[in-house]
Every structure is written in structure tokens, then in C-alpha cells.
Design a protein around this motif. Structure first.
Motif, PDB file in Angstrom:
ATOM      1  N   HIS A 432       6.725  -8.029  -1.610  1.00  0.00           N
ATOM      2  CA  HIS A 432       5.750  -7.872  -2.696  1.00  0.00           C
ATOM      3  C   HIS A 432       4.702  -8.975  -2.740  1.00  0.00           C
ATOM      4  N   GLU A 433       5.077 -10.206  -2.358  1.00  0.00           N
ATOM      5  CA  GLU A 433       4.175 -11.321  -2.620  1.00  0.00           C
ATOM      6  C   GLU A 433       3.907 -12.244  -1.435  1.00  0.00           C
ATOM      7  N   ARG A 438       0.878  -6.666   1.470  1.00  0.00           N
ATOM      8  CA  ARG A 438       1.848  -6.322   0.433  1.00  0.00           C
ATOM      9  C   ARG A 438       2.435  -4.945   0.722  1.00  0.00           C
TER      10      ARG A 438
END
Length: 604
Positions: A432-433, A438
């Protein structure tokens, strides 16, 4: 019962009374970080330290009066470093602060079981060596004493997660792809000796060693090894995260960290160089999440991994797709062997693949191939042969998370399950990060969490959402209108974000907690849907019913339930980020009481 009056007693005890002047509540029975004279610490209760002298929220230390009669002190999620050794003395032993300023352990009849001496009190504060308690510093850091204080310092290649909170641990300050971006860079691996530093965590492997060079070489040859600890004639291999580090003044213990060393006449224009890492024309930093199961004939470079395969090669590798080891919505998985290295692989034949060009497919493969994390299944190669599209992954020898959670006789212990949950969260935090592109998984469930030979969980099938046709990522369970692992926004035609993965992770977390499937119609109707059952027991204060006779700390059980309930909130904005999920699971942030998952009224 209605409260009629209240009183602050001279002892400092705040008492509430009913109309008959009977006490219905008193603060002395619910201590926080302090005991006052005449105040007891009852069985099952605990004192919590504050984070600092100015921040009075809960810190990491606990002084717990256990129901087995033992008084212990420990940092959260670590073994106790102080014990009164009174376990077995009864279920109603209490710690009492006398008016004489002394501490006593009293049994259920009020008899003096043990005096707690000033010497033992000194042990509690670790005044002789303040870095001794395991867990006093967070992951990937080490503890250094500085007079009466301590300092938590990040290991080479890491930076603090929260500079204002020493116990938050450290995270990597760069990724492999940031530096190995240009073909002109040559990557080599070496071991860096750390002076006067010791890692006390249990190793995943211990080898006999003839000395430093032997131990360093053993770690260099093991892709899972991130650090090696040499003590006498043994070499202790460590994987990430590196825990329980402290400054050690002895001479017989040596710690080595694995590093990657890149050298080049000129860095590529878009290469990201970690701040402060230039030394004599070289760039040196700690390898994080080394590639797991690299193809033996592929160099470590994002441009050559994953490797393209001909369809005939995969036919031969799998013995004409003879041994099926898994089947799901995205395709069928077969066991294979790379001939020249005899390395086991898993070959997935994709089904209902979106109609895209060869160039687009190869681009997706490069994106997936650039993801490198110890909690992600490694993509080794792919095949593009007209309509035939296949993926080659590292082979996971211990099956899926479902195999260990739902198979009788294989149920992991609580700490093992929580370790699995935290590792899964770390994998999703990376997707996600932290990775270059992403990635939203879109299909999180226990079947897509695979277990390697060391029982380390790895997320599979990430990145496939963009390769598959839309209906492949928008399925529902169709059972009693519940949504299974699929976030409710899929059915409301809302934009899909990483919070959809958080919802699915929450469902998996509850399954890990209870060792049962989210939907089980063999159970009574009111127990069949796990997330509904969990909230019912949470609301009624009956969480013990979720874990049977397991001896689990009540506070830890409540914390994990709260994390799961926040993750499965109906409204995406109420769900925490995966970074906050991990911090909550690690016990480094406090959790408010979650509302009903269907509520839209609260926020976190």
C-alpha cells in the motif's frame, strides 16, 4: 444500579455509592500507572507505565498480578524480566501497598505470602542495567544506556518510525529498487560487523561455526538471513524484524548485518541515494526483505526479474501440468521443478485474463516483479504465449494459512498466530505505501496467505486485479447477504481504495484470532457469521468464548478484537491505514472502543 453520591477519601480512593451507602465502584480497584498506600493490585489487574514524564498515555511496560499468583513485569508482547516466583500460590493473590511504604503479596485469606524487598523493587526499574528488558526498544533498533536514561538507536539502514517515541522501532530508509535502478550499478553482498551490539532474539537457525568468516559466509549464502550472531562456536541466523538489540560490552559476542554494496562511476540520473550514505565513492545500506527464492540463473536486477519462459519450458517443468496444488478464481496452480537447480516452483495458469496487449502484460509483470518483501510470495517468471498467460512463483511448502488454522491438531499457539497476523500486515503495508507502484490486492483471504518452510506467512496473488477481468475481483459469498472477505463498497459502486484491503484483512485477522472460518453453517445459526459473533461477544464482555480454554492475556485479546472490528467498519473512512493497523497490533498506539461495524458515526 443508580449512583446517589460520591466521595474522595483521604487515602485517594474515589468511591461511588448507591442510595443505601453501599460502594458500587471505587478507583482503587482500577489502577492505571500508580499504586497509593492501602491500594491493592488484584489478580488479573495490571499497572501500565506512561510513555514519558510528559506523555501520560500507556507506555510499553506492565506490572501484572497474574491469576496464577505470580507477579511479573514485562514490556508488551515480550517475556517477563521480573517475577515474584509465586505462581501456584492461588488465584486471588494480590499486591498491596502498605501504609508503611512497603509492598506485600497477600493470599486470598489476607495472609502475608511474601514481602517485596527494596532490592526487588530495584530490579523492576532495571537500575543495574536499564537495557536488560527485552522489547524496551522497538524493532530493528538497539538499546544504549546513558546514565539513568536509555537511548534507542536504529540499526544501520533504518530510520525511526516515530522520532518522538523510542519504542516505536525503526523501518528501512530505502529500498533495493531505489538504488539498483540502473543497469550500470553492480550489486554485491557483504557482512558488516557491529561493534558492542547484541541481538537477543531467538534465531531461526543455529549452526556450528569455526569463526567470523565461517559465520559471515553462512549468512551470505542464505537469502533469509539478515543478521548473524557469533557466540563461541555457534552462528545464530536472524531474520527480519531484528528484535531485542542492546549495547553489549563483552568481547565474545559479535553481530554481523547483511549489506548490499553498489559501486559505479556515475549514478543513474533517477537513482535515489539514501541520505548520508555516500562513503568513499560507495553506497552502503542494509538489505531489507531480501529476495526469497530467486531463480538461480537470474541476476538481482529489476530489469531481468521476473524471467520470461516459453510455454514448452513450463510444460516440462510441471511434467505436463501433472500435479495440481491449488485452484482459485484467478487460475489453477501446479507444482514444478527448475531442472538446472532442482528448485521447486509453483506455476499458475491464469484464467479469464483481461484482453490486453503483450506490452501491457509485460509491464504488469515488471511492476509485480519489482516488489521485494519477506512477506510477499516472490514472482520468478512468466509466460506469454498468445492467449496462454502463466506465472511462476517460489514454492510455499507449508500450504496456506487455512491449512494451519483449520486443520485439527495444527492450531498454532496464540503468540504464533499474532506473529503471523503482524507479518501479514507488514506485507500489506509494503504493497500500500512502500513499493514503487501502489498495489491494491482486492482478493485477500486465508487461501491467498501462504506459509514458507519456516512458517513465515507470505501474501500471494497481489497485483492480479489489473490482469483479471472485472468479475474476478468483484465476487461475493452469496451467503445470507454477507459480504465474506469483500469490502461493502464493492457493492455500492464506490471508488475502490486500499481501505478495501483493510476490510478483508480484518476478516482474516478475526479468523486468525478464533481459528475458524468467517462463515461456518455447521454451527448454530447465531454463531455462523464470525464478524457478527465477535462484535456480539465484544459488546457483552464475553470475549473468552471466542478462544475457548486458551490462556490468553485479556488485554491482548481485547486489543486484537478491537483492531479487527475497526478494520471491518462499513464506512471505508473509518478504517485505519495498514500502517496504523500494524502499530495497533504491536501495542504502540492506544485503541478507542470501536462502534458496531455497520455504524457511520465514529472515526479513528
Amino acid at each position: 444500579m443508580p449512583i446517589s453520591s460520591a466521595s474522595m477519601l483521604d487515602s485517594g480512593n474515589y468511591v461511588l455509592y448507591n442510595a443505601s451507602r453501599a460502594i458500587v465502584w471505587q478507583s482503587f480497584l482500577y489502577p492505571t500507572d500508580t499504586l497509593l498506600p492501602t491500594q491493592p493490585l488484584l489478580a488479573g489487574k495490571e499497572l501500565r507505565s506512561t510513555k514519558s514524564e510528559t506523555d501520560h498515555s500507556s507506555g510499553i511496560f506492565r506490572l501484572a498480578m497474574q491469576v496464577d499468583g505470580n507477579l511479573v513485569q514485562y514490556p508488551v508482547d515480550t517475556p517477563p524480566y521480573y517475577s515474584s516466583f509465586t505462581n501456584g500460590a492461588g488465584s486471588n493473590v494480590s499486591l498491596n501497598f502498605g501504609v508503611d511504604g512497603r509492598l506485600y503479596l497477600l493470599n486470598d485469606t489476607g495472609g502475608n505470602l511474601k514481602n517485596i524487598s527494596e532490592r526487588e523493587i530495584a530490579k523492576w526499574s532495571s537500575s543495574t542495567y536499564r537495557c536488560k528488558p527485552k522489547g524496551i526498544c522497538g524493532y530493528n533498533s538497539y538499546c544504549v544506556t546513558m546514565g539513568e536514561a536509555i537511548d534507542c538507536r536504529c540499526l544501520l539502514g533504518f530510520e525511526s518510525v516515530n522520532p518522538g517515541n523510542q519504542t516505536s522501532g525503526c523501518e528501512r530508509n530505502s529500498s533495493i529498487g531505489d538504488v539498483c535502478r540502473s543497469k550500470n550499478w553492480n550489486c554485491n553482498y557483504t557482512m558488516q560487523e557491529l561493534g558492542r551490539t547484541w541481538l537477543e532474539d531467538a534465531p531461526y537457525m543455529v549452526l556450528s561455526s569455526s569463526g567470523k568468516e565461517d559465520c559471515k559466509q553462512a549468512c551470505l549464502e542464505d537469502l533469509n538471513c539478515q543478521a548473524a550472531v557469533l557466540e563461541d562456536a555457534s552462528c545464530r541466523k536472524q531474520r527480519l524484524p531484528l528484535r531485542y538489540g542492546r549495547r553489549y560490552e563483552g568481547t565474545s559476542k559479535v553481530v554481523f548485518l547483511k549489506e548490499v554494496v553498489m559501486s559505479s562511476a556515475a549514478p543513474a540520473p533517477d537513482a535515489v541515494v539514501p541520505k548520508g550514505s555516500r562513503k568513499n565513492g560507495r553506497i552502503v545500506f542494509l538489505i531489507i526483505g531480501l529476495m526469497n527464492g530467486l531463480n538461480s540463473d537470474a541476476k538481482w536486477n529489476e530489469d531481468v526479474a521476473p524471467r520470461p519462459y516459453a510455454y514448452e519450458e513450463l510444460e516440462k517443468m510441471t511434467n505436463n501440468f501433472n500435479e495440481e496444488v491449488g485452484r482459485g478464481a484467478s487460475g489453477t496452480v501446479y507444482k514444478g521443478v527448475i531442472e538446472n537447480s532442482q528448485k521447486l516452483v509453483a506455476v499458475k495458469r491464469l484464467e479469464k485474463v483481461a484482453a490486453e496487449g503483450d506490452k501491457e502484460f509485460q509491464t504488469e509483470m515488471r511492476i509485480i516483479g519489482r516488489t521485494h518483501h519477506r512477506n510477499l510470495v516472490r514472482l520468478l517468471g512468466y509466460c506469454l504465449d498468445g492467449p496462454k498467460k502463466l506465472l511462476v512463483y517460489e514454492y510455499m511448502s507449508n500450504g496456506s494459512l487455512a491449512d494451519i488454522l483449520f486443520t485439527p491438531g495444527r492450531k498454532p499457539y496464540w503468540e504464533e498466530r499474532m506473529g503471523v497476523a503482524r507479518n501479514i500486515a507488514r506485507g500489506f503495508l509494503y504493497l500500500h505505501e512502500e513499493c514503487d507502484t501502489r498495489i491494491i490486492h482486492c482478493d485477500i483471504k486465508h487461501q491467498n496467505i501462504l506459509m514458507d518452510e519456516y512458517m513465515c506467512p507470505k501474501i500471494s496473488d497481489f497485483g492480479l486485479a489489473k490482469l483479471l477481468q472485472p468479475e474476478q475481483t468483484r465476487t461475493t459469498t452469496g451467503i445470507r447477504g454477507t459480504k465474506g472477505y469483500v469490502a461493502p463498497e464493492w457493492h455500492r459502486k464506490m471508488p475502490i481504495t486500499v481501505k478495501a484491503d483493510v476490510y478483508s484483512f480484518g476478516i482474516v485477522l478475526l479468523e486468525i484470532l478464533c481459528c475458524r472460518r468467517n462463515v461456518d453453517w455447521s454451527l448454530p445459526h447465531d454463531e455462523a457469521i464470525l464478524d457478527e459473533l465477535v462484535y456480539h461477544y465484544f459488546e457483552s464482555g464475553e470475549l473468552r468464548k471466542l478462544v475457548g480454554d486458551e490462556n490468553i492475556d485479556r488485554k491482548q485479546l481485547e486489543r486484537v478484537v478491537k483492531v479487527g472490528l475497526w478494520c471491518i467498519q462499513n464506512e471505508p473512512s473509518l478504517r485505519p491505514s495498514m500502517k496504523k493497523v500494524l502499530l495497533m497490533l504491536e501495542g504502540t498506539v492506544d485503541l478507542p472502543v470501536p462502534p458496531s461495524p455497520n455504524s457511520f458515526l465514529s472515526t479513528i
